[in-house]
Design a protein around this motif. Structure first.
Motif, short mmCIF file in Angstrom:
data_model
loop_
_atom_site.label_atom_id
_atom_site.label_comp_id
_atom_site.label_asym_id
_atom_site.label_seq_id
_atom_site.Cartn_x
_atom_site.Cartn_y
_atom_site.Cartn_z
N TYR A 16 28.31 41.76 40.55
CA TYR A 16 29.02 40.52 40.26
C TYR A 16 30.21 40.33 41.19
CZ TYR A 16 31.12 36.72 37.58
OH TYR A 16 31.64 35.53 37.19
N ASN A 17 30.89 41.41 41.52
CA ASN A 17 32.01 41.30 42.45
C ASN A 17 31.54 40.84 43.82
OD1 ASN A 17 33.78 42.07 40.49
ND2 ASN A 17 33.85 44.22 41.12
N GLY A 18 30.41 41.36 44.26
CA GLY A 18 29.85 40.93 45.54
C GLY A 18 29.51 39.44 45.49
N PHE A 19 28.92 39.03 44.40
CA PHE A 19 28.57 37.62 44.20
C PHE A 19 29.82 36.73 44.24
CE2 PHE A 19 26.73 33.94 42.25
CZ PHE A 19 27.63 33.52 41.28
N ARG A 20 30.89 37.17 43.57
CA ARG A 20 32.13 36.37 43.55
C ARG A 20 32.73 36.29 44.96
NH1 ARG A 20 34.14 33.16 40.72
NH2 ARG A 20 36.25 33.98 40.61
N ARG A 21 32.68 37.40 45.67
CA ARG A 21 33.21 37.44 47.02
C ARG A 21 32.49 36.44 47.91
NH1 ARG A 21 32.73 43.24 48.93
NH2 ARG A 21 30.69 42.46 49.54
N ARG A 22 31.19 36.28 47.68
CA ARG A 22 30.42 35.37 48.53
C ARG A 22 30.53 33.93 48.09
NH1 ARG A 22 26.72 39.41 47.59
NH2 ARG A 22 25.46 38.07 46.25
N THR A 23 30.82 33.69 46.81
CA THR A 23 30.78 32.30 46.34
C THR A 23 32.14 31.65 46.10
OG1 THR A 23 30.52 33.14 44.09
CG2 THR A 23 28.52 32.49 45.26
N SER A 24 33.21 32.42 45.97
CA SER A 24 34.48 31.75 45.70
C SER A 24 35.10 31.26 47.00
CB SER A 24 35.44 32.67 44.95
OG SER A 24 35.45 33.92 45.54
N THR A 25 35.88 30.21 46.88
CA THR A 25 36.46 29.55 48.05
C THR A 25 37.90 29.13 47.74
OG1 THR A 25 36.44 27.39 49.13
CG2 THR A 25 35.01 27.64 47.24
N PRO A 26 38.75 29.14 48.77
CA PRO A 26 40.13 28.70 48.56
C PRO A 26 40.21 27.27 48.04
CG PRO A 26 39.92 29.79 50.67
CD PRO A 26 38.54 29.65 50.15
N SER A 27 39.14 26.48 48.16
CA SER A 27 39.24 25.10 47.69
C SER A 27 39.08 24.99 46.18
CB SER A 27 38.22 24.20 48.39
OG SER A 27 36.92 24.68 48.15
N ASP A 28 38.95 26.14 45.48
CA ASP A 28 38.92 26.12 44.02
C ASP A 28 40.20 26.65 43.39
OD1 ASP A 28 35.38 26.92 43.80
OD2 ASP A 28 36.42 25.00 43.84
N VAL A 29 41.13 27.08 44.21
CA VAL A 29 42.36 27.67 43.69
C VAL A 29 43.28 26.57 43.15
CG1 VAL A 29 44.46 28.88 44.38
CG2 VAL A 29 42.24 29.63 45.23
#
Lengths: 546, 546
Positions: B142-155
């Motif tokens: 899940y951490n790998g998945f989050r690393r690949r899918t999260s983006t600064p444009s959601d902060v």
């Protein structure tokens, strides 16, 4: 005279009591069951899903933006050519590289590969009997596509200076039909007799999770809510409890919220969407990489069972239990057997990309390795290295090198970019090369297109897919379809060998000749199909490459 | 005494002139070719792609947000339960509906279907020999998945009140490695001896497309640029020409820009991404819908060739030329032939979803219609209606109804939602029902899961995909995987018939018995596989339904 109703009910009243009871229960049950069949929980409202929401706000924002940009007409400026020249003008043009002295030098094409450009619009429409019809259909299809993919969260919003409003400009999300507290709302103005703010939305309603004394809230539970108070601090405390509930269902959209006082207005969006549901793989491996649990090898075969068998035998030397999926569209399929080999038989000649799409559709491991049926593994075909970089970075796909019998190893690294081109379509640019090296992985770089020997995250590869419309040939089309969604790498130290293509004419077998005839003779229809993919499907007007 | 180099070169110098020339050319060519093989254009910089960018900014923003929220501790409030109760707490709990009097009434389950909940964590880990290992692996994946899918444009970013800065808060985008003008920058403050702003970014550099007199620009072409002037209007004119160029390549990310004066700071993001490349279909139809050009029918078959043939015959009555794709994993496959029928043979028992994924992977029309192999078409199976709603709305998929031999027509409409649940996983909720009706299409509603008779946009259906890990059973899993990406409808007036399932034991054929045995007897392994899909793959801790 008995009432008519009594006369009607008379036979019923004469029945025995128990029978009456049974009939009564039956009647009630019947009513209940009928109600059940027809009553299904659901909102009775009707929603128009033919058009996009948010158009009104967009026009409002456009006008604001125009006002901002048209200020200061009296102050002159001097263009900086080297910077202005790089600005995307949204009107790309289709140009082959000009003739220069450099181009005329011997070997210039090796050192400075010339850029050629193809005007796809001319190529495709020129051969078509109804060019206007095609252009109109493409335009229509594109409008439908835009309607489905554009969102209010991509519209330009400019924050006003010197506004007393404090508000979130990014990062506010709510799951469909759920409720959140809107973070960060505030009003910072000088004392007045009455401080007031109003909130309005299109796809949801506002409320407050808690109330604060001396603050008036009007419109709680509605699309428009007004909060006012003589005390600024109390108003701000109240603003910490403002909630938003999405009420108009859509699986993925955004609501545009206006937050204003009498003299200032701010606009921000709340994304309305589900969280991304992960697709995780339980590979049950720890310590060293268990290739059989993590990787499936996929390939497509046509007229080359001998080479396919060599491929399988070479894989088994190094990876005895890895699953190999074979998509086969031969006219007379032969059995392809062996432990952990899955053989799929397709209609004859269904095609190259159809076969690729079939093979990857059957993979149930985290990663899929694509190989052509005329490759063979050696000790340099180190799949663990590919798994390692995929496990440790954000890459979705990593390619290796393909070594020809001459010793030359090809990596086919290319970069791809697209410039906007207006209504005629966009311009596609393909260049040899890569973007940058990867820290921690010497011999590896990031690119946009790579050679046909690669390992990728199964779900990402499937999401891009191999379009079955590409029957005979196709390679770059996969990477073009994947542009923006695949993070791609290329490592030159993972090598697979290519069975020799260099054959003297008299040494070719019947199989070789049949394959070459089938594979390399493109009919006019197939060339048209290729132009159609670039011109219509992907909406390009021009393609340039070197 | 001649120099040593002369001695060494002596033989060469003695050769004839032409030979020397040839050798010279050969040498130069050799050098050039070697250079060509080794020199491929690319940026020589090395980039770390193992970690997410933007962490520093995120921490800074988090701190700002905390400060904002912790203001006003002295002002009390009164919770509004009916609103606060709806707030997502990010810690969903797994609860079966409590026992109530209503639940104990006869027929209560028909009128008020009770909600049951399954604690997936207990179910899956309880039977596992290494529960801690499983939890740890899932967390890692899940951490790998989050690393690949999260983006600064959601902060989360909150705009400061009373700031003299004007800037774009949304809608600024640049294609990778390209340049844009940043719209909307401005400074509105009182006259000072020197007005000054600075800009900084992480993934790109700033410059100006034009210069303005009496404005000083320091750091043009760098990640940090300062613009200053004694004249406010000139500074604002200059701000209209500020450009941003993305320099650190990534196919889809966002750069966080800080725009500040000495006393105020604003933060906004610039999305760095390619435009979405469309996948348009040239259906060559005008006027009435040409079903054969627009739709492919897909199905999977096992042990029911007779029913499959009835299905094909019934389709041909109404749609004589539509392509039918059949995925077949029988142990002893039989030919399935006919014009426009494509038959694919799979390894025996490969599975239900594998077969579904195979069939849709082969479709080259805009839409794909899924049917089970024991359906049959009647005059009510009006595919034109399905095409019509897909052409005219933003729906990606629309289902019809399946009529049983009793006359009852099932639509299987359900809504799905997911609540966040922290580290243990999320909670999945499935409820009978739909969201709302669709304007302009009576008999049609929007839902999240529907029955197994549906038409969808081929590319959207493939993007979600049917996970080949679901071997024997599966239906909702497709809709769960599609949550957020598919806009789904259901129309009760497009009906397909279902060949009777109601058989008296002595009328069942050997085929029927074999099918039932294969299909409906779930082994323990298969039950574990199902739990694994929900617990591990999709990361749920709880599932509730009614």
């Amino acid at each position: 005279m008995r009432p008519r109703c009594y006369t009607a009910l008379h036979p019923f009243l004469k029945m025995r009591t128990t029978l009456r009871k049974l009939l009564g229960i039956g009647l009630v049950s019947g009513v209940l069951l009928t109600l059940f069949y027809w009553w299904v929980p659901g909102d009775d409202s009707t929603v128009d899903i033919g058009t996009r929401h948010g158009d009104t706000i967009e026009k409002l924002l456009e006008k604001t933006y125009k006002d901002i940009l048209s200020s200061y007409p009296d102050i002159s400026y001097h263009i900086k050519d080297n910077v202005a020249g790089h600005l995307a003008l949204n009107m790309c043009v289709c140009e082959t590289e000009k003739e220069t002295i450099r181009n005329r030098l011997p070997y210039s094409n090796l050192l400075f590969p010339r850029v050629w450009a193809q005007n796809l619009q001319l190529a495709f429409l020129g051969n078509n009997e109804d060019p206007e019809g095609v252009k109109s259909r493409r335009s229509q299809e594109y409008n439908g596509f835009r309607r489905r993919t554009s969102t209010p969260s991509d519209v330009l919003i400019v924050a006003e200076a010197n506004s007393p409003l404090q508000y979130p400009t990014q990062g506010v999300e709510v799951r469909p039909l759920k409720t959140i507290i809107i973070p960060g709302l505030g009003l910072k103005e000088n004392p007045r007799s009455r401080h007031m703010v109003n909130l309005s939305a299109e796809l949801g309603v506002f409320d407050v999770a808690a109330t604060v004394d001396e603050v008036t809230v009007i419109g709680a539970g509605e699309k428009s809510m007004v909060i006012s108070s003589p005390l600024l601090l109390s108003l701000n405390r109240q603003l910490q409890f403002v909630t938003y509930t999405n009420t108009l269902f859509h699986p993925s959209t955004a609501d545009t919220v206006q937050f204003a006082t009498d003299r200032h207005r701010s606009v921000f969006t709340i994304k309305v969407r589900h969280g991304i549901i992960p697709k995780l793989y339980n590979s049950r491996s720890s310590g060293e990489y268990n290739i059989s649990a993590l990787v499936t090898i996929a390939t497509k075969t046509l007229l080359r069972y001998d080479k396919l068998q060599e491929l399988i035998d070479s894989i088994r030397e190094f990876y005895p239990t890895v699953t190999i999926v074979v998509a086969d569209d031969n006219q007379h399929p032969r059995p392809v057997t062996g432990p952990h080999v899955e053989h799929y038989i397709m209609p004859f000649g269904k095609g190259w990309f159809a076969g690729r799409n079939l093979a990857v559709s059957q993979v149930s491991t985290k990663y899929v390795l694509w190989v052509d049926d005329d490759f063979f593994f050696t000790a340099s075909t180190n799949l663990e290295k590919m798994v390692d970089i995929l496990e440790k970075t954000t890459l979705d796909l990593v390619a290796g090198g393909v070594r020809e019998v001459t010793g030359y190893t090809a990596t086919f690294r290319h970069t791809i970019s697209v410039d906007e081109g207006g209504d005629e379509g966009d311009c596609l640019h393909i260049r040899k090369g890569y973007h940058h090296a990867i820290e921690g992985f010497p011999n590896c770089v990031v690119a946009d297109a790579v050679i046909n020997f690669f390992m990728g995250r199964t779900d990402k590869v499937r999401q891009v897919g191999f379009d079955p419309r590409m029957a005979r040939r196709g390679h770059l089309e996969f990477f073009i379809d994947g542009l923006g969604s695949l993070h791609i790498g290329s490592c030159s130290d993972v090598i697979v060998n290519h069975a020799s293509k260099i054959r003297l004419p008299w040494t070719k077998t019947d199989n070789d000749k049949a394959y070459e005839k089938f594979r390399y003779s493109l009919t006019t229809d197939e060339r048209k199909a290729s132009d159609e993919v670039y011109y219509f499907k992907n909406r390009f007007k021009c393609m340039s490459a070197n």
